[in-house]
Enzyme design. Structure first.
Site: not given
Lengths: 348, 348
Positions: A318-320
Site C-alpha cells: 500500500g502507501e502508494g
C-alpha cells in the site's frame, strides 16, 4: 466539470514519431505505447520529461475505518497514526522508494482517529489542513460519512490536486494509509462491478481464511445496508467509503479534469479511480496502472478500466509504493520517445 | 577459476533484516527477495546503494554473424555498424534509457564486419581494443570461431569485466548488437537445453513465418554440424556462437568469479549466461533477470537457471535495454532494505 479526453491528435503525432524512431517496428513494446499515452495527456510530442524533482508527486491520504474494530484486519487501528508519523520521518517503504526515485511526498490526515497532538504545530497544521473527521463509520453498521462530509472530502481532494498541479506536477500518484481500508475499497469495487464480496475480497496485510470469510460478510452486509443508493456513485462513497477514500476520489477526478495523468497504485487508488470514472465517465483515460497488487479487487477494477499494470512484483504494502516503484518505467517510456534518433536523421 | 556462491550467511542476515522491517510480513514481495539477493552478493547488510553514477555499468558487445547473409534476419548486416555509431552518439534506445537511469555505457566491437575508419582514432581505438575478428562464421556452414579466437574472446570479456569492476561496478549488465545474433544465441540455448530449434526459435527483430522456419533449419543444421562437440561448452562457443557472444560469456563468467552481480537482458545476454553456467556450474547464482523478451529461447533459458524476470513489457529491442529499464527495480529493492525503519526502532 466537463471531462476532455487526452488529445487524439497528439496521440496520432506521438504514434507517428514512435513509428519513425530508429528501432525495429514494435520493439519498444509497452514502453512505446506508454510514451504515446503520456504525450497525448500532455498534448506535446515528444512529451516533456518527468525528471524534474517537482514533476512527479505523491499524496498519501490517511484515515481510519470503523470496520477495523470488527475483525477485518491483521493490525490494530493505532497503526494508522504510527505509520503517518513514519511517513513524516521518511522511514516508511513508500518514502524510501520516493527518495530513490525523486518523487515528492505529501501526507494528509483526512480521517485518522487521533489528533496528533504530539507533533509540532506547523507539521500538524499541514498534516490536518484538509481533515474531514476522526475515523469513518463502520460501513456494515452505518454510513461512512454524511452527505456533507462526502462532498467536503471530494472538494478537499480536488483542492489538493490543484495545489499539486500548481507546484509543478506532470504526473500524480495517490497513496493510502488506514488500517482496514481494503474493506471499504473492496466494497467500492464490488458495487461498481456488480460482484459479490467473495469474488473481490483479499487478505489485505495478511488475514487468515476465517477472517477473509468474515471480511466478505462485512462487505456484503454493508452493500445490502446501502440498498439502492449504490446506483449513485456519490451516495456509494457516503455509505461505503471513508473520508480518505472520498478525498482520493476527488483528487483523481480533479487530475483528470485538469488533464494531468495519474499513475495508479494498489487497491485503494484503483477503487477510487473506478469510482471517479463512475462519477465522470472517461476519467480513466487519464490513468495508467503502476503495479498489480495481490488484492483480487484491484485486478478486477483495472480490467474494467482497460488498464494493464506496468509492474507485477507481488507487492502488497500500500502507501502508494507500487506506483512509486513504477515511476521509472514511465520515465523510460518518455526518454525513448524524446531521445532516440529518428531513422530519417540516421539515413538522410 | 573457483566459483564461490553469494554468501549464505549474509543472505540469512539480510532475510532477518527484511523480516524485522516495519512492514507487514511479505508485503515487499519480490522487492524483498531481490534486496536479500543483492545483499548476499555484496556480503553486506544492508546492501550498499547502487545510486553512484559509476556503480551500474553496461557493456555492449557488438559483432556480425555470417548467418545474417542467409535469410535469418529482417535487417541487412550493415545495420550493425550503423547502430554502433548510434550508441556512440547516444541516440539509441539503450543509451536513452541509460541516461535516464544513470547507467554507464561502454560499446565494444568484438567482431563487427567493418573497420570504422571514419571514426576519430581515439574513439576507434577504444571501440576496437578487444576486437577478435571481422564477422564470425556462418554457423550452419562453418565454425563461428577457431578455438584460439574463442579463448581470445573469452579472455577479452573477462578483462572487460575486471576493468568495469575496477571502475566501480557494483552491478554489471551485458548488451548486444549484431544483425542475425538471435540465431547463434538460440543455438546456444537449444544445445544447453537439449531442445530442437523449432522449440526455441523466435522472430528476432521481426521476420515472417517462412523466415522463422528457415531460421530453425539453419540452427538445426548448425547443431548437427557441430556434432558431439556440443557436449563441451567451450567447443559449443567455437562452433555455434560468435566473437561477441563468446566475449559476453567471458564477461559474465568473470563477474560471477569476482562476485559482482549481473542483471541479465534479453536472449543474447541470457544465452551467454546459460553457457557460462555450463562452463562454471553455479555462475547463475550471481545473475538476476531484468526483463522477459519476446524470444522463446530467453524464457526457456531463464527457467532453466531458476530466474524470473523483473519486467515483462514486451520489449524486443536488444542492446541491453530491458536490463537497463529494470535497474530502478533493483534500486527500489536496495532502498527498501536500507532505508525502511525497523519495527524495533518504532516501538522500543
Amino acid at each position: 466539470m466537463t471531462l476532455v479526453p487526452p488529445s487524439a491528435i497528439t496521440r496520432d503525432h506521438a504514434a507517428k514519431r514512435l513509428g519513425a524512431l530508429a528501432t525495429p517496428p514494435g520493439a519498444l513494446g509497452r514502453l512505446g505505447e506508454l510514451g504515446v499515452w503520456v504525450a497525448a495527456c500532455q498534448g506535446q510530442v515528444p512529451p516533456l520529461p518527468l525528471d524534474d524533482p517537482q514533476s512527479v508527486r505523491l499524496v498519501i491520504f490517511a484515515g481510519d475505518h470503523g470496520v477495523a474494530a470488527h475483525g477485518v484486519s491483521a493490525f490494530p487501528p493505532a497503526i494508522t497514526g504510527a505509520m503517518v508519523r513514519t511517513f513524516l520521518a521518511g522511514k516508511a517503504g513508500v518514502t524510501a522508494l520516493a527518495r530513490a526515485h525523486g518523487v515528492q511526498v505529501r501526507v494528509l490526515d483526512l480521517g485518522v482517529d487521533e489528533d496528533f497532538e504530539d507533533l509540532p504545530d506547523d507539521v500538524r497544521a499541514t498534516l490536518q489542513q484538509h481533515k474531514v473527521r476522526r475515523g469513518s463509520g463502520a460501513i456494515h453498521l452505518e454510513d461512512a460519512l454524511t452527505r456533507e462530509e462526502t462532498e467536503h472530502a471530494l472538494a478537499a481532494g480536488a483542492a489538493v490536486a490543484r495545489e499539486e498541479i500548481a507546484a509543478g506536477a506532470r504526473l500524480l500518484i495517490s497513496g493510502d494509509m488506514g488500517i482496514g481500508n481494503t474493506t471499504p475499497a473492496a466494497a467500492l469495487v464490488a458495487v461498481a462491478l456488480g460482484l459479490p464480496a467473495s469474488e473481490v475480497v483479499g487478505r489485505g496485510t495478511g488475514i487468515d481464511d476465517a477472517a477473509l470469510m468474515h471480511k466478505a460478510d462485512v462487505i456484503d452486509h454493508a452493500i445490502d445496508r446501502a440498498g439502492i443508493r449504490i446506483s449513485d456513485p456519490i451516495e456509494t462513497l457516503a455509505a461505503l467509503s471513508s473520508a480518505d477514500l472520498a478525498a482520493t476520489t476527488g483528487y483523481l477526478l480533479e487530475a483528470a479534469g485538469r488533464g494531468v495523468p495519474v499513475l495508479l497504485d494498489g487497491l485503494m487508488s484503483v477503487a477510487c479511480a473506478l469510482t471517479a470514472d463512475r462519477i465522470e465517465p472517461g476519467a480513466a483515460a487519464w490513468y495508467a496502472a503502476g503495479h498489480r497488487s495481490t488484492e483480487p479487487a484491484q485486478s478486477l477494477a483495472l480490467s474494467k478500466m482497460g488498464l494493464e499494470p506496468l509492474l507485477d512484483l507481488g507487492l502488497r504494502l500500500g502507501e502508494g509504493s507500487g506506483a512509486v516503484a513504477a515511476v521509472p518505467v514511465v520515465r523510460s517510456a518518455v526518454a525513448l520517445l524524446r531521445d532516440v534518433a529518428l531513422l530519417s536523421d540516421l539515413m538522410p
